[in-house]
Design a protein around this motif. Structure first.
Motif, PDB file in Angstrom:
ATOM      1  N   ASP A  96     -83.523 -34.808 -41.215  1.00  0.00           N
ATOM      2  CA  ASP A  96     -82.411 -34.895 -42.166  1.00  0.00           C
ATOM      3  C   ASP A  96     -82.980 -35.164 -43.556  1.00  0.00           C
ATOM      4  O   ASP A  96     -84.205 -35.228 -43.737  1.00  0.00           O
ATOM      5  N   SER A 134     -73.320 -31.920 -32.762  1.00  0.00           N
ATOM      6  CA  SER A 134     -73.704 -31.333 -34.054  1.00  0.00           C
ATOM      7  C   SER A 134     -73.439 -29.838 -34.151  1.00  0.00           C
ATOM      8  O   SER A 134     -74.348 -29.041 -34.346  1.00  0.00           O
ATOM      9  N   ARG A 151     -76.207 -32.408 -41.144  1.00  0.00           N
ATOM     10  CA  ARG A 151     -77.313 -33.363 -41.169  1.00  0.00           C
ATOM     11  C   ARG A 151     -78.683 -32.716 -41.025  1.00  0.00           C
ATOM     12  O   ARG A 151     -79.623 -33.115 -41.716  1.00  0.00           O
ATOM     13  N   THR A 184     -74.031 -40.676 -36.854  1.00  0.00           N
ATOM     14  CA  THR A 184     -73.705 -41.783 -37.764  1.00  0.00           C
ATOM     15  C   THR A 184     -72.799 -42.746 -36.977  1.00  0.00           C
ATOM     16  O   THR A 184     -72.297 -42.385 -35.903  1.00  0.00           O
ATOM     17  N   ILE A 234     -70.367 -37.290 -39.357  1.00  0.00           N
ATOM     18  CA  ILE A 234     -71.643 -36.574 -39.284  1.00  0.00           C
ATOM     19  C   ILE A 234     -72.418 -37.066 -38.072  1.00  0.00           C
ATOM     20  O   ILE A 234     -72.397 -38.257 -37.755  1.00  0.00           O
TER      21      ILE A 234
END
Ligand code: ZN
Length: 412
Positions: free
Chosen positions: A156, A126, A131, A34, A31
């Protein structure tokens, strides 16, 4: 020039990238921003630099790896995709376009190509909405379809803003600097697994995409009246989940009867409050995702959903709030790139079919600022976004070969 893909190396890189994950193999979870995503990014940058490419990252972390062309005035030819992955996903979604693109560039280097246009491999930030609730954040910002101020507002589920999170990840320029000028790319081509069953079913190894369907998504919050599952008689109920169930079926029926074979509607999330066995649901939140290549038909389903919500609200004594998260136009792929892709397939005596992309991709947004097209390869049973997602290395290498041939032609 002879172009040769190195399938063994490509496969080992796909496996290596899959191991950078927050899920137990074979599942992949990566994700955006992260630790796993950041490790994967660093790994990819090292691979690109090892290939002699010049790497830059923009303020949202979109990563550009450039092979400089001989003509500084020639516009850039781009390829790429994403490496973020939803929870419990597979190894190939997005990755095939990034690592296949890198291998295509290396194959052209080995073949001795001297590109006139610079070739740029692009890894988008992304693509998945996991998220921040919005997909294709990186490509939307590049294309200017998401404004920097709207991007800064995205949060998020822990309340951390995109702005904070990207800065912590080391991307701290101005979001205003992300947007690319019209004409930055001469052409952009994205290699991707089909994420549907058609190529496999037709036994055709390559799909040249001519259209990308238009996605829309919404969040619907239904407020009813909670109470004791034993104490409140049925005639007194305003059950939020029963109202949601009616709405979900109305959405399904609107898509089924839309008259468009490309129309699809999905409610994939449903949160029930308070979520107890002996408590009447007082509040429900559902996600709605509707797509079609035909914008009017797509919007028709959204309108039917709104009218159904009004009718259900009045009859059941609940309230419904429909929050539109995104509604994007479809994209037509550039005929010129479609022709170059088709010629590349023919040159290598590979069967291909033209097709529509029902899933959306970063290319949908890049199409607002550049001519785009996509190349699909089959994936087993059409499965994607699950751990058993699979594409054979033969199919991936074939896709990388046709991509390389296409990039060579476009950069000449
Ligand atoms: Zn993807």
């Amino acid at each position: 020039m002879k172009i040769e893909i190195d399938p063994a190396r490509l496969l080992s890189e796909i496996e290596e990238l899959a191991s950078i994950s927050e899920a137990e193999p074979p599942a992949v979870t990566r994700i955006v921003f992260t630790p796993a995503d950041l490790r994967a990014r660093a790994w990819l940058v090292a691979r690109c630099e090892a290939a002699g490419l010049k790497v830059r990252c923009d303020a949202i972390g979109n990563t550009f790896a450039r092979w400089e062309g001989s003509d500084p005035n020639a516009r850039i030819v781009g390829t790429g995709s994403h490496i973020d992955a939803i929870p419990n996903a597979g190894k190939y979604d997005g990755v095939v376009g990034v690592l296949g693109g890198l291998e295509a560039v290396r194959a052209l280097q080995r073949g001795g190509l001297k590109p006139k246009s610079s070739l740029e491999l692009l890894m988008f930030t992304s693509e998945e909405p996991t998220r921040f609730g919005v997909g294709c954040v990186g490509s939307r910002l590049l294309a200017g379809t998401l404004t920097p101020s709207a991007a800064r507002e995205l949060k998020d589920k822990n309340g951390e803003s995109l702005d904070e999170v990207r800065r912590k990840a080391g991307f701290d320029g101005k979001l205003e600097s992300v947007e690319l000028p019209q004409g930055y790319y001469k052409a952009f081509v994205e290699l991707h697994i089909e994420q549907g069953p058609l190529l496999e079913r037709e036994r055709i190894p390559l799909g040249v995409v001519t259209k990308i369907a238009a996605p829309a998504s919404a969040r619907v919050t239904i407020e009813g009246v909670g109470g004791h599952a034993g104490g409140v008689v049925m005639t007194d109920r305003h059950d939020a989940l029963c109202a949601a169930a009616e709405l979900i079926l109305a959405i399904e029926s609107a898509a089924r009867t839309s008259g468009s074979p490309d129309n699809v509607a999905t409610v994939g999330m449903c949160d029930v409050f308070p979520g107890a066995v002996n408590s009447i649901p007082s509040r429900v939140q559902i996600s709605v995702d509707v797509r079609d290549t035909n914008l009017a038909k797509r919007d028709g389903v959204m309108l039917l959903m709104e009218s159904a919500s009004k009718e259900i609200t009045a009859r059941r004594g609940v309230t419904m709030q429909v929050e539109l998260l995104n509604a994007d136009a479809p994209a037509e792929c550039a005929p010129l790139i479609v022709d170059v892709l088709s010629a590349a397939c023919k040159k290598h005596r590979e069967k291909f079919m033209t097709m529509t992309s029902r899933a959306y991709h970063d290319s949908l947004f890049i199409s607002r600022i550049a001519p785009v097209a996509m190349l699909f390869i089959p994936c087993r049973n059409g499965y994607s976004h699950r751990p058993d997602e699979y594409a054979s290395i033969q199919d991936i290498a074939r896709g990388a070969l046709v991509l390389a041939e296409t990039l060579a032609a476009l950069s000449a």
